[in-house]
Design an enzyme around this catalytic site. Structure first.
Site, short mmCIF file in Angstrom:
data_model
loop_
_atom_site.label_atom_id
_atom_site.label_comp_id
_atom_site.label_asym_id
_atom_site.label_seq_id
_atom_site.Cartn_x
_atom_site.Cartn_y
_atom_site.Cartn_z
N VAL A 27 -7.29 6.48 -0.58
CA VAL A 27 -6.16 6.09 -1.49
C VAL A 27 -6.43 4.74 -1.81
CG1 VAL A 27 -3.61 5.42 -1.76
CG2 VAL A 27 -4.41 7.61 -0.34
N TRP A 87 -14.36 20.98 1.20
CA TRP A 87 -15.84 21.11 1.35
C TRP A 87 -16.14 20.78 3.00
CZ3 TRP A 87 -16.86 17.94 -3.80
CH2 TRP A 87 -16.56 19.02 -4.83
N THR A 106 -5.99 1.07 -1.80
CA THR A 106 -5.12 0.19 -1.15
C THR A 106 -6.15 -0.87 -0.71
OG1 THR A 106 -5.13 1.09 1.19
CG2 THR A 106 -3.45 2.03 -0.30
N GLY A 154 0.70 -1.18 0.10
CA GLY A 154 0.02 0.08 0.07
C GLY A 154 0.97 1.29 -0.16
N LYS A 169 -6.34 9.42 14.41
CA LYS A 169 -5.33 9.97 13.52
C LYS A 169 -5.28 11.63 14.00
CE LYS A 169 -4.41 7.14 10.28
NZ LYS A 169 -2.92 6.71 10.23
N ASP A 199 7.45 -4.15 9.41
CA ASP A 199 5.93 -4.65 9.05
C ASP A 199 5.79 -5.87 10.17
OD1 ASP A 199 3.84 -3.79 6.73
OD2 ASP A 199 3.48 -5.77 7.86
N TYR A 247 -10.86 5.30 14.77
CA TYR A 247 -9.71 5.57 13.59
C TYR A 247 -9.63 7.24 13.43
CZ TYR A 247 -7.41 5.95 8.92
OH TYR A 247 -6.64 6.25 7.77
N ASP A 273 5.77 -5.71 15.44
CA ASP A 273 4.28 -5.39 15.57
C ASP A 273 4.48 -4.05 16.42
OD1 ASP A 273 1.84 -4.82 16.68
OD2 ASP A 273 1.64 -6.83 17.50
N VAL A 274 4.11 -2.80 15.88
CA VAL A 274 4.07 -1.51 16.33
C VAL A 274 3.47 -1.24 17.57
CG1 VAL A 274 4.79 -0.47 14.16
CG2 VAL A 274 2.25 -0.34 14.87
P1 NAD Z 1 -2.72 -1.18 4.08
O1 NAD Z 1 -3.67 -2.00 4.88
O2 NAD Z 1 -2.70 -1.35 2.69
O3 NAD Z 1 -1.25 -1.43 4.61
C1 NAD Z 1 -0.89 -1.42 5.99
C2 NAD Z 1 0.24 -2.17 6.28
O4 NAD Z 1 0.56 -1.90 7.79
C3 NAD Z 1 0.25 -3.54 6.20
O5 NAD Z 1 1.44 -4.04 5.49
C4 NAD Z 1 0.09 -4.22 7.48
O6 NAD Z 1 0.69 -5.39 7.56
C5 NAD Z 1 1.21 -3.05 8.35
N1 NAD Z 1 0.53 -3.16 9.83
C6 NAD Z 1 -0.65 -3.32 10.22
N2 NAD Z 1 -0.63 -3.27 11.51
C7 NAD Z 1 0.67 -3.33 11.96
C8 NAD Z 1 1.30 -3.42 13.09
N3 NAD Z 1 0.68 -3.68 14.23
N4 NAD Z 1 2.75 -3.44 13.00
C9 NAD Z 1 3.45 -3.31 12.01
N5 NAD Z 1 2.58 -3.36 10.97
C10 NAD Z 1 1.41 -3.26 10.83
O7 NAD Z 1 -2.94 0.22 4.39
P2 NAD Z 1 -2.58 1.71 3.54
O8 NAD Z 1 -3.85 2.09 2.83
O9 NAD Z 1 -1.33 1.70 2.75
O10 NAD Z 1 -2.19 2.66 4.96
C11 NAD Z 1 -1.01 3.00 5.26
C12 NAD Z 1 -1.37 4.15 6.53
O11 NAD Z 1 -2.09 5.21 5.59
C13 NAD Z 1 -2.14 4.05 7.44
O12 NAD Z 1 -1.74 4.66 8.68
C14 NAD Z 1 -3.43 4.39 7.19
O13 NAD Z 1 -4.50 4.85 8.19
C15 NAD Z 1 -3.01 5.81 6.15
N6 NAD Z 1 -4.16 6.20 5.39
C16 NAD Z 1 -4.55 5.54 4.54
C17 NAD Z 1 -5.66 6.11 3.61
C18 NAD Z 1 -6.31 5.36 2.56
O14 NAD Z 1 -7.21 5.66 2.11
N7 NAD Z 1 -5.77 4.11 2.10
C19 NAD Z 1 -6.10 7.24 3.96
C20 NAD Z 1 -5.48 8.28 4.80
C21 NAD Z 1 -4.57 7.33 5.90
#
Ligand code: NAD
Length: 252
Positions: free
Chosen positions: A190, A252, A192, A22, A161, A42, A157, A63-64
């Site tokens: 985004v 908006w 993903t 992602g 954030k 990850d 969520y 794991d964070v």
């Molecule tokens: P995704 O689910 O495609 O990828 C998330 C990644 O984080 C995965 O590889 C997963 O294994 C890893 N992960 C999950 N829990 C974890 C943990 N406890 N420890 C370590 N790794 C962990 O998601 P994404 O869409 O790429 O999102 C990435 C970031 O962007 C996130 O913080 C998400 O909240 C933020 N975000 C996403 C969007 C969107 O529309 N996709 C919008 C705004 C913000």
């Protein structure tokens, strides 16, 4: 390709949490292409290893939500590469459920990954960067830290954030005078795995696109350059800032 030298990350070492796929994967690619040595961090070992191999970067599992595991991952980076210059704290999850019946477990889980996890990584990065005399931290926030999404319920969520964005400002205040800049990037929708369920839901998809002036979702590659910018010397006077990359959603 000629680039303004301040954007170069040559000689820098970076870690990207949630870098296996992602947005994180696109950030890893962007940092690598700008010259950094990158470690994917990850919880998903299999995807992390596979992506690292494909992109020609390194992998360290953590794991964070587990602060000891985060410390061990940062130790691994520093002992392997000698230093840590850039930390992108990007791992995150989403959970959609009406708040009136949200369980303690689900509330805690989202806060544990999205806010506690970012703090664990900021502390691990910040302590090491302060000791070495400098560094740049970029947290992944979200437009959800500024607005509350519609129509899907996701209060945990959104609260997490908003917490990430204000944690970023708080740490910038503490650390920027000692060479450690702390900023965040807040994406809009985004494409993903995280948003796939919503995009498959006709009502949600329609509302998401109608709420976005650009009338589309971003690709992960459209988020990564904002992170590369904040990580680099091009952003030398940016700290505590939140760079919103949302196709106009928050206007908006
Ligand atoms: P995704 O689910 O495609 O990828 C998330 C990644 O984080 C995965 O590889 C997963 O294994 C890893 N992960 C999950 N829990 C974890 C943990 N406890 N420890 C370590 N790794 C962990 O998601 P994404 O869409 O790429 O999102 C990435 C970031 O962007 C996130 O913080 C998400 O909240 C933020 N975000 C996403 C969007 C969107 O529309 N996709 C919008 C705004 C913000």
């Amino acid at each position: 390709t000629p680039t303004l030298p301040v954007f170069s990350l040559a000689g820098r070492t970076a870690i990207v949490t949630g870098g296996a796929q992602g947005i994180g994967e696109a950030i890893v690619t962007g940092l690598r292409d700008s010259g950094a040595r990158v470690f994917i961090c990850d919880i998903n070992d299999e995807a992390g290893e596979t992506t690292a191999e494909r992109l020609g970067v390194e992998f360290v599992a953590a794991d964070v939500t587990d602060s000891a595991a985060v410390e061990a991952a940062f130790d691994h980076v520093v002992s392997t590469a000698g230093r840590i210059d850039i930390a992108v704290n990007n791992a995150g999850i989403v959970h959609n459920h009406p708040s009136e019946s949200l369980s303690d477990h689900d509330w805690r889980k989202v806060l544990a990954v999205n806010l506690d996890g970012v703090f664990h990584c900021c502390r691990a990065a910040g302590s090491r960067m302060l000791a070495q005399g400098g560094g740049s931290i970029v947290n992944t926030g979200s437009m959800s830290g500024h607005i509350s999404n519609f129509p899907q319920p996701q209060a945990a969520y959104n609260a997490a954030k908003a917490g990430v964005i204000h944690l970023t400002k708080s740490l910038a205040g503490e650390w920027s005078g000692r060479g450690v800049r702390v900023n965040s990037v807040s994406p809009g929708y985004v494409g993903t795995e995280l948003t796939q369920r919503g995009m498959d839901n006709e009502e949600w998809r329609r509302a998401w696109l109608a709420g976005t002036p650009m009338n589309r979702v971003a690709t992960p590659a459209e988020i990564a350059p904002a992170v590369v910018f904040l990580a680099s010397d091009a952003a030398a006077f940016c700290t505590g800032t939140d760079l919103v990359v949302d196709g106009g959603y928050t206007v908006w």
